[in-house]
Enzyme design. Structure first.
Site, PDB file in Angstrom:
ATOM      1  N   ARG A  36       1.217  -1.320   0.140  1.00 32.64           N
ATOM      2  CA  ARG A  36      -0.069  -0.132  -0.055  1.00 32.64           C
ATOM      3  C   ARG A  36       0.928   1.467  -0.158  1.00 32.64           C
ATOM      4  NH1 ARG A  36      -5.048  -2.011   4.105  1.00 32.64           N
ATOM      5  NH2 ARG A  36      -6.358  -2.715   2.321  1.00 32.64           N
TER       6      ARG A  36
ATOM      7  N   LYS B  37     -19.020 -19.138  -0.587  1.00 34.06           N
ATOM      8  CA  LYS B  37     -20.373 -18.774  -0.589  1.00 34.06           C
ATOM      9  C   LYS B  37     -20.964 -17.747  -1.403  1.00 34.06           C
ATOM     10  CE  LYS B  37     -20.321 -19.874   4.811  1.00 34.06           C
ATOM     11  NZ  LYS B  37     -20.801 -19.154   5.693  1.00 34.06           N
TER      12      LYS B  37
ATOM     13  N   GLY C 165      -9.429 -10.023  -1.388  1.00 30.10           N
ATOM     14  CA  GLY C 165      -8.068 -10.153  -1.482  1.00 30.10           C
ATOM     15  C   GLY C 165      -7.572 -11.891  -1.460  1.00 30.10           C
TER      16      GLY C 165
ATOM     17  N   GLY D  27     -12.819  -4.592  -0.179  1.00 28.21           N
ATOM     18  CA  GLY D  27     -14.103  -4.209   0.104  1.00 28.21           C
ATOM     19  C   GLY D  27     -14.688  -3.117  -0.857  1.00 28.21           C
TER      20      GLY D  27
HETATM   21  P1  ADP Z   1     -12.023 -12.865  -2.417  1.00 25.69           P
HETATM   22  O1  ADP Z   1     -11.524 -12.361  -0.668  1.00 25.69           O
HETATM   23  O2  ADP Z   1     -11.042 -12.829  -3.340  1.00 25.69           O
HETATM   24  O3  ADP Z   1     -13.069 -11.995  -2.470  1.00 25.69           O
HETATM   25  P2  ADP Z   1     -13.060 -15.090  -1.186  1.00 25.69           P
HETATM   26  O4  ADP Z   1     -13.068 -14.627   0.110  1.00 25.69           O
HETATM   27  O5  ADP Z   1     -14.366 -15.346  -1.507  1.00 25.69           O
HETATM   28  O6  ADP Z   1     -12.387 -14.217  -2.144  1.00 25.69           O
HETATM   29  O7  ADP Z   1     -13.289 -16.440  -1.316  1.00 25.69           O
HETATM   30  C1  ADP Z   1     -12.381 -17.318  -1.112  1.00 25.69           C
HETATM   31  C2  ADP Z   1     -12.388 -18.816  -0.027  1.00 25.69           C
HETATM   32  O8  ADP Z   1     -13.740 -19.067  -0.949  1.00 25.69           O
HETATM   33  C3  ADP Z   1     -11.142 -19.542   0.238  1.00 25.69           C
HETATM   34  O9  ADP Z   1     -10.952 -19.384   1.172  1.00 25.69           O
HETATM   35  C4  ADP Z   1     -11.020 -20.418  -1.152  1.00 25.69           C
HETATM   36  O10 ADP Z   1     -10.846 -21.865   0.033  1.00 25.69           O
HETATM   37  C5  ADP Z   1     -12.666 -20.289  -0.905  1.00 25.69           C
HETATM   38  N1  ADP Z   1     -13.366 -22.224  -2.258  1.00 25.69           N
HETATM   39  C6  ADP Z   1     -12.701 -21.895  -2.329  1.00 25.69           C
HETATM   40  N2  ADP Z   1     -13.790 -22.584  -3.730  1.00 25.69           N
HETATM   41  C7  ADP Z   1     -14.008 -23.442  -2.028  1.00 25.69           C
HETATM   42  C8  ADP Z   1     -14.801 -25.054  -2.385  1.00 25.69           C
HETATM   43  N3  ADP Z   1     -14.447 -25.478  -3.040  1.00 25.69           N
HETATM   44  N4  ADP Z   1     -15.463 -25.125  -0.909  1.00 25.69           N
HETATM   45  C9  ADP Z   1     -14.818 -25.156  -0.519  1.00 25.69           C
HETATM   46  N5  ADP Z   1     -14.796 -23.551  -0.036  1.00 25.69           N
HETATM   47  C10 ADP Z   1     -13.495 -23.340  -1.321  1.00 25.69           C
HETATM   48 MG    MG Z   2     -11.579 -13.175   0.976  1.00 28.45          MG
END
Ligand code: ADP
Ligand code: MG
Length: 393
Positions: free
Chosen positions: A37, A194, A351, A374
């Site tokens: 950053r 999710k 992230g 965010g």
């Molecule tokens: P970002 O931070 O890039 O927005 P997210 O926080 O939404 O991404 O998602 C990342 C998380 O999703 C990771 O911790 C990863 O392990 C989890 N993940 C991805 N695919 C699966 C899966 N099939 N089952 C469980 N967890 C998963």
């Molecule tokens: Mg995340």
């Protein structure tokens, strides 16, 4: 969108310029552990200092409830000075007017944590006025804080002539290319854990993009909505109705949703367990889907080959645990190669997404990678970011 940049500031020699930056760096035992950053601020800060401005950096640090010695920005000043390669002064909130008056053209000072004022986060006009009195001009260079309407991120833009800094300008230009006025066909990859955390993203994207690629844990909920038995996989069964509504909305908008037809499954989530690669209809009751399969990756690579623009948020599998990073790494490398060839504009953020792209070694090969968690997601939801809106002409 149109906004004013440093190019529109005129002669800044001797002018006091309040620059909102993101200096909320991770620290352990008084040491800055990641200066990404800080490095992002270099172009704006050095350009203004070299032009003879009195550069006053405004930033928050942590989540203080009022003044706190522990969350003082004074702790980061030595590291920041090393990153900028110039002296950096520190000005606290007592006697700040006199301290600022003593600065000379070309000087750089970090003002104390903006969140020591309760009114920072409520955008209190009194706090806006308190900050505005210190400066002649305002530059917002912190896209990552632009989803918050705080005194230093939004209020100040109305109190002083306001401009986007270089990092903000680069971010807004890239995001505009990806979803504002993109070249079609546009593909979006949405992965992660999710559906519930990215519902607004999915709903917005089906109306904006031509191809929506759903991977990660959230694909399981969509597969379940299609009647697939996902075994012990992460799945939000209560959101099957929502998933169906997204299928319908995509249909109406002419957006094709891509789900995997093969997946990598295991009985436990740990490094290198026994795995099987199976058709989605062959997941056993005691198995979890932890990555999308190789046939799906190949099909998705073909989709990207026929697209001109890609926006990506969320890994396709549980990428932190090998070998469930395989699909994410493979598709990221395809996107990087297409970007390199000039056939794809690729923008990614989030992230875990940034961590996954670094793991794949391709973060530098994307057109733009946003480190603003965010704010990036809110932008993907199609929401107007108050800090950005306040800069627009
Ligand atoms: P970002 O931070 O890039 O927005 P997210 O926080 O939404 O991404 O998602 C990342 C998380 O999703 C990771 O911790 C990863 O392990 C989890 N993940 C991805 N695919 C699966 C899966 N099939 N089952 C469980 N967890 C998963
Ligand atoms: Mg995340």
């Amino acid at each position: 969108m149109a906004f004013r940049t440093l190019d529109d500031m005129g002669d800044v020699r001797g002018k006091r310029v309040l620059v909102r930056e993101d200096l909320n760096v991770p620290m352990a035992d008084g040491v800055v552990t990641d200066d990404t950053r800080m490095r992002a601020t270099i172009p704006t800060i050095t350009e203004l200092a070299d032009a003879g401005a009195i550069v006053l950096v405004l930033a928050h640090f942590g989540r203080p409830k009022g003044p706190s010695a522990e969350l003082s920005l004074s702790h980061i000043v030595p590291a920041y000075s090393a990153v900028l390669g110039r002296p950096v002064r520190y000005v606290d909130w007592e006697g700040d007017a006199a301290a600022v008056a003593a600065l000379a053209p070309g000087d750089i000072a970090v003002l104390e944590n903006t969140r020591f004022f309760g009114g920072e986060e409520t955008n209190d006009p009194a706090v806006v006025a308190r900050f505005a009195a210190l400066g002649d001009l305002y530059v917002n260079d912190a896209f990552s804080a632009a989803h918050r309407a705080h005194a230093s991120t939004e209020g100040l833009a109305h109190a002083l002539p306001a401009f986007a800094g270089r990092a903000m300008e680069a971010e807004l230009t890239a995001l505009d290319k990806a979803l504002g006025r993109p070249e079609h066909p546009v593909a979006a990859v949405v992965g992660g854990a999710k559906v519930s955390t990215k519902l607004a993203v999915l709903e917005h994207l089906v109306a904006q993009v031509d191809r929506l690629i759903i991977g990660g844990g959230m694909a399981n909920t969509f597969l379940a909505a299609r009647g697939v038995d996902v075994g012990k996989s992460l799945c939000e069964h209560d959101l099957v109705g929502t998933a169906n509504a997204i299928f319908d909305a995509a249909d109406k908008a002419g957006c094709t949703i891509h789900l995997p037809y093969d997946v990598v499954v295991a009985r436990e989530l740990r490094a290198n367990p026994p795995t099987r690669t199976v058709n989605v209809h062959e997941v056993a009751a005691d198995e979890m889907i932890l990555d999308i399969g190789p046939a799906a990756v190949e099909a998705l690579a073909d989709v990207l080959k026929n697209c001109r623009t890609l926006v990506w948020n969320g890994p396709l599998g549980a990428f932190e645990t090998p070998p469930f990073d395989t699909a994410t790494v493979a598709l990221a490398r395809t996107a990087a190669a297409l970007t390199h060839d000039g056939s794809l504009v690729s923008v990614a953020g989030g992230g875990d997404t940034v961590a996954a792209l670094n793991q794949a070694g391709v973060a530098d090969d994307f057109t733009f990678v946003s480190t603003a968690g965010g704010a990036f997601l809110e932008w993907m939801e199609g929401r107007e970011l108050p800090g950005v809106a306040a800069l627009s002409n």
